[in-house]
Design a protein around this motif. Structure first.
Motif, short mmCIF file in Angstrom:
data_model
loop_
_atom_site.label_atom_id
_atom_site.label_comp_id
_atom_site.label_asym_id
_atom_site.label_seq_id
_atom_site.Cartn_x
_atom_site.Cartn_y
_atom_site.Cartn_z
N SER A 260 0.81 -1.22 0.00
CA SER A 260 0.00 0.00 0.00
C SER A 260 0.84 1.26 0.00
O SER A 260 0.31 2.36 -0.13
CB SER A 260 -0.89 0.05 1.25
N ALA A 272 -1.43 -2.05 -4.73
CA ALA A 272 -1.93 -3.35 -4.27
C ALA A 272 -2.64 -3.14 -2.95
O ALA A 272 -2.03 -3.18 -1.89
CB ALA A 272 -0.77 -4.31 -4.10
N GLN A 273 -3.93 -2.87 -3.00
CA GLN A 273 -4.63 -2.49 -1.79
C GLN A 273 -5.13 -3.70 -1.01
O GLN A 273 -5.31 -4.78 -1.56
CB GLN A 273 -5.80 -1.57 -2.12
N ILE A 274 -5.35 -3.48 0.30
CA ILE A 274 -5.99 -4.50 1.13
C ILE A 274 -7.48 -4.18 1.11
O ILE A 274 -7.86 -3.06 1.42
CB ILE A 274 -5.48 -4.43 2.58
N PRO A 275 -8.33 -5.14 0.72
CA PRO A 275 -9.76 -4.83 0.70
C PRO A 275 -10.32 -4.68 2.11
O PRO A 275 -9.69 -5.10 3.08
CB PRO A 275 -10.36 -6.04 -0.02
N GLY A 276 -11.51 -4.08 2.21
CA GLY A 276 -12.19 -4.00 3.49
C GLY A 276 -11.53 -3.03 4.44
O GLY A 276 -10.70 -2.23 4.05
N MET A 277 -11.90 -3.12 5.72
CA MET A 277 -11.32 -2.22 6.70
C MET A 277 -11.04 -2.96 8.00
O MET A 277 -11.48 -4.08 8.19
CB MET A 277 -12.25 -1.05 6.96
N THR A 278 -10.30 -2.26 8.90
CA THR A 278 -9.93 -2.89 10.16
C THR A 278 -11.19 -3.23 10.95
O THR A 278 -12.09 -2.41 11.06
CB THR A 278 -9.02 -1.97 10.99
N ARG A 293 -10.22 -10.14 5.26
CA ARG A 293 -9.61 -9.25 4.26
C ARG A 293 -8.51 -9.98 3.51
O ARG A 293 -7.83 -9.38 2.67
CB ARG A 293 -8.99 -8.03 4.95
N SER B 165 -17.10 4.74 8.43
CA SER B 165 -15.70 4.89 8.84
C SER B 165 -15.06 6.04 8.06
O SER B 165 -15.65 6.56 7.12
CB SER B 165 -14.95 3.60 8.55
N ASP B 195 -5.97 5.79 7.34
CA ASP B 195 -4.99 4.76 7.63
C ASP B 195 -4.29 4.30 6.35
O ASP B 195 -4.83 4.45 5.26
CB ASP B 195 -5.69 3.55 8.25
N VAL B 196 -3.11 3.69 6.52
CA VAL B 196 -2.30 3.34 5.35
C VAL B 196 -3.06 2.47 4.34
O VAL B 196 -3.09 2.76 3.15
CB VAL B 196 -1.01 2.62 5.79
N SER B 197 -3.71 1.41 4.84
CA SER B 197 -4.37 0.50 3.89
C SER B 197 -5.59 1.18 3.25
O SER B 197 -5.94 0.89 2.11
CB SER B 197 -4.77 -0.81 4.57
N ILE B 198 -6.22 2.11 3.97
CA ILE B 198 -7.37 2.83 3.43
C ILE B 198 -6.90 3.92 2.46
O ILE B 198 -7.54 4.18 1.44
CB ILE B 198 -8.21 3.45 4.58
N ALA B 200 -4.45 3.67 0.43
CA ALA B 200 -4.21 3.01 -0.85
C ALA B 200 -5.53 2.80 -1.59
O ALA B 200 -5.61 3.02 -2.80
CB ALA B 200 -3.51 1.67 -0.63
N GLN B 201 -6.58 2.43 -0.86
CA GLN B 201 -7.88 2.23 -1.51
C GLN B 201 -8.38 3.52 -2.14
O GLN B 201 -8.85 3.54 -3.28
CB GLN B 201 -8.91 1.73 -0.49
N ASN B 204 -6.32 4.61 -5.12
CA ASN B 204 -6.71 3.81 -6.29
C ASN B 204 -8.01 4.32 -6.90
O ASN B 204 -8.16 4.34 -8.12
CB ASN B 204 -6.89 2.34 -5.89
#
Lengths: 327, 331
Positions: A260, A272-278, A293, B165, B195-198, B200-201, B204
């Protein structure tokens, strides 16, 4: 990683919050060790329990939160069974904490010198003049120009970066063995962040302190830390030396986090994203918290994964670690 | 080819006027003066259709003020903004309304920028209905379509912002901007709070929308990694002035201005392990009382007498690249 010389050794730490809506397992079986002069990066996203881990070590968890299990061995002594009086003697003297917002450390209506001298004299019988001299030296140590004049200033007369330096100087006053830094550069500009990282690194090398650097930014710990723990939903999912974890990540979450980071990807291409959320930590179902996820998840992930050690010193909590492509 | 947007000599000053006590003190000769913040100081740039331009700088450099002037939220003190070749200030009512719709802004804080008392369908659907882009009867279908486009489940259309969120709220903000069919988006630190992973989403999503809808972006950020990833060209600002403009790859390969070099050097990178930090000295000066000459000279390792006295102007250093530094004249 668990040598007898570790300054801090955390074993199976569990901090739960007992709320009306249910039990929040903010820290759920966290173990790690930090030695003298070592920098450990504790990385994770919001709500993963990384700050609560820091507060638990300091003994600063307030109700409805409670430490329900585990050990925090500081120079061999279990802090969780220590008396409140003894903890007060350790805090600010042997263990210090730096917060994201320096105004959490500083009192806005007291001059810097008052606050610093008070910190020294709370822990040591020392006359006012030598305490002042030590405060002055600490300000100089963190790179504050003309420390003699700045001692007489109030916190609001400092800029954000300078305030954070003052907070670091206060943490250093009694030459602690361990410093816990909770996102101390997140609110700062890039060039100021660089200055703070430089000071932290220098102090660690010169004074041999152990440092836990809590952050959401993998790139910051890449430049600073010796080893990394990656936290997700209250558990450490991967830990190891910085080069091992960043060059050969094995947990799918770490792989996703590294993917990410924009500068790690070809320009203009989708990340390359991680789907969904924490997930919410409230009443988290059993099993691997990342499985919803995760592209590698299977039926077995509904069970609790154990910590395995696929390579020496590099641990991972996953049934399907990404071990392809390296020996 | 016509430019999408052009800023000419754009300037914004914020003046803190004196209160009564201050005015009396001034009359009596107490040396009290009005405080003037030169937030943006004679800035020129242009953005082509379909281009993504990154605007980078540290806090207080005026990047958000530029964004707000471009989006029409703040009027400039001096200078003008040309949208598709026409001065925005000189347009008649109909044209200026069209321009205002075609330039939309996405804000940093997804918690503060959405009305907490409005349902998502109203947040997204209100503007296009009022501006006659769609008929009232079509609103539901239209909102659904836009929610799908930004990756929100249309089943949530009757919810309120607090039920989402941070990342989802940012998507609502993007959906609201897209609902009036803009051509140009000003994104002010649009992913900084995530957040980092969000991050990136959402990044994108921006990349995908650009391709699908042929959008043009002014992408304001303090995060060089993000800007490097998404931008075609980068503008670097320092204390109200533009100090360098260059195509992204060239800028990151060979920065020209000493400040740009320092900034790139400070960016934490995954591949830089346990490195020796060699930070640039000093703090960002206050825009109320900026240094003379080149604003960067008190922190610059190469500063000379000339830098202290003379303001450097932006000069071409290579095709498509400009930089404001006296050092470029010496060799």
């Amino acid at each position: 990683m668990t040598s007898a010389r570790s300054t801090l050794q955390v074993e199976g730490l569990e901090t739960y919050f007992f709320t009306k809506a249910g039990v929040v397992k903010a820290v759920d079986g966290v173990s790690f060790a930090v030695g003298r002069g070592e920098v450990m990066g504790l990385v994770g996203e919001s709500g993963c329990g990384k700050s609560v881990t820091g507060f638990s070590i300091m003994g600063l968890v307030d109700p409805p939160g409670r430490i329900v299990g585990g050990q925090v061995l500081f120079n061999g002594e279990n802090l969780l069974t220590a008396s409140e009086e003894h903890m007060r003697a350790l805090r600010g003297s042997r263990i210090a904490m730096i917060f994201q917002d320096p105004m959490m450390t500083l009192n806005p209506v007291l001059r810097i010198d008052t606050q610093m001298i008070e910190t020294i004299r709370a822990h040591e019988r020392i006359d006012h003049a030598s305490a002042r001299q030590r405060a002055r030296d600490a300000l100089g140590q963190v790179g504050i120009p003309s420390p003699d004049e700045r001692l007489r200033a109030y916190p609001h007369q400092f800029s954000g970066g300078m305030r954070q330096r003052v907070a670091i100087a206060i943490a250093l006053l009694n030459k602690p063995d361990l410093i816990i830094a909770d996102e101390p550069t997140t609110a700062l500009d890039v060039t100021i962040q660089g200055q703070i990282l430089y000071e932290a690194q220098k102090l660690c090398r010169e004074l041999g302190m152990a440092l836990i650097w809590i952050t959401h930014d993998l790139a910051v710990v890449a430049g600073l830390a010796d080893k990394i723990c990656v936290m997700y939903a209250g558990k450490i999912v991967e830990q190891g030396l910085v080069d091992d974890v960043l060059d050969h990540p094995v947990h799918p979450y770490t792989v996703g986090l590294i993917g990410s980071v924009p500068s790690h990807n070809p320009r203009g291409q989708p990340l390359a994203q991680i789907p969904g959320m924490t997930p919410s930590l409230l009443n988290l179902p059993p099993g691997c918290a990342f499985r919803t996820r995760c592209s590698r998840a299977s039926g077995i992930c509904e069970q609790e994964p154990r910590l395995s050690e696929p390579r020496s010193g590099h641990k991972v909590r996953c049934f399907h670690p990404c071990l392809e492509g390296h020996a | 080819m016509n430019t999408m947007l052009e800023a000419r000599d754009l300037t914004k000053r914020f003046v803190k006027t004196l209160d009564l006590a201050g005015k009396i003190a001034q009359k009596l000769g107490a040396g009290v003066r009005e405080e003037v913040v030169h937030a943006v100081n004679h800035v020129d740039f242009s953005i082509d259709p379909g281009e993504v331009v990154g605007l980078v700088g540290e806090s207080g450099c005026g990047k958000s003020t530029v964004g707000r002037m471009v989006a029409g939220i703040l009027p400039p003190t001096e200078g003008k903004i040309l949208f598709k070749g026409t001065d925005v200030a000189g347009m008649d009512d109909a044209d200026s309304k069209t321009a205002a719709l075609q330039i939309q802004m996405i804000f940093q804080d997804p918690f503060a920028s959405l009305n907490p008392r409005m349902r998502v369908q109203d947040i997204i659907g209100e503007a296009p209905t009022i501006h006659g882009i769609i008929k009232r009867a079509e609103t539901a279908a239209y909102v659904e379509d836009i929610m799908l486009r930004v990756g929100l489940d249309p089943d949530y259309r009757r919810r309120y912002p607090h039920q989402f969120s941070g990342g989802q709220r940012q998507r609502i903000g993007i959906a609201r901007a897209l609902a009036v069919k803009p051509e140009f988006l000003v994104c002010d630190e649009a992913i900084a709070a995530l957040d980092v992973s969000i991050q990136a989403q959402v990044l994108n999503l921006f990349i995908g929308l650009r391709e699908d809808l042929n959008l043009t972006y002014l992408f304001i950020s303090h995060d060089l990694g993000v800007v490097e990833h998404i931008s075609d060209r980068v503008i670097i600002m320092y204390l109200g002035r533009i100090i360098e403009i260059a195509p992204t790859e060239e800028l990151f390969k060979s920065p020209n201005h000493p400040y740009t070099k320092a900034l790139l050097n400070e960016v934490p990178r995954l591949d830089a392990r346990r490195r020796d930090f060699a930070p640039v000295a000093g703090e960002i000066p206050s825009p109320i009382d900026p240094p003379s000459g080149c604003h960067f000279h008190p922190r610059c390792p190469h500063a000379t007498e000339r830098c202290r006295n003379e303001v450097p102007v932006l000069k071409a250093v290579a095709p498509g690249r400009v930089s404001a530094c006296h050092l470029n004249d010496t060799h």
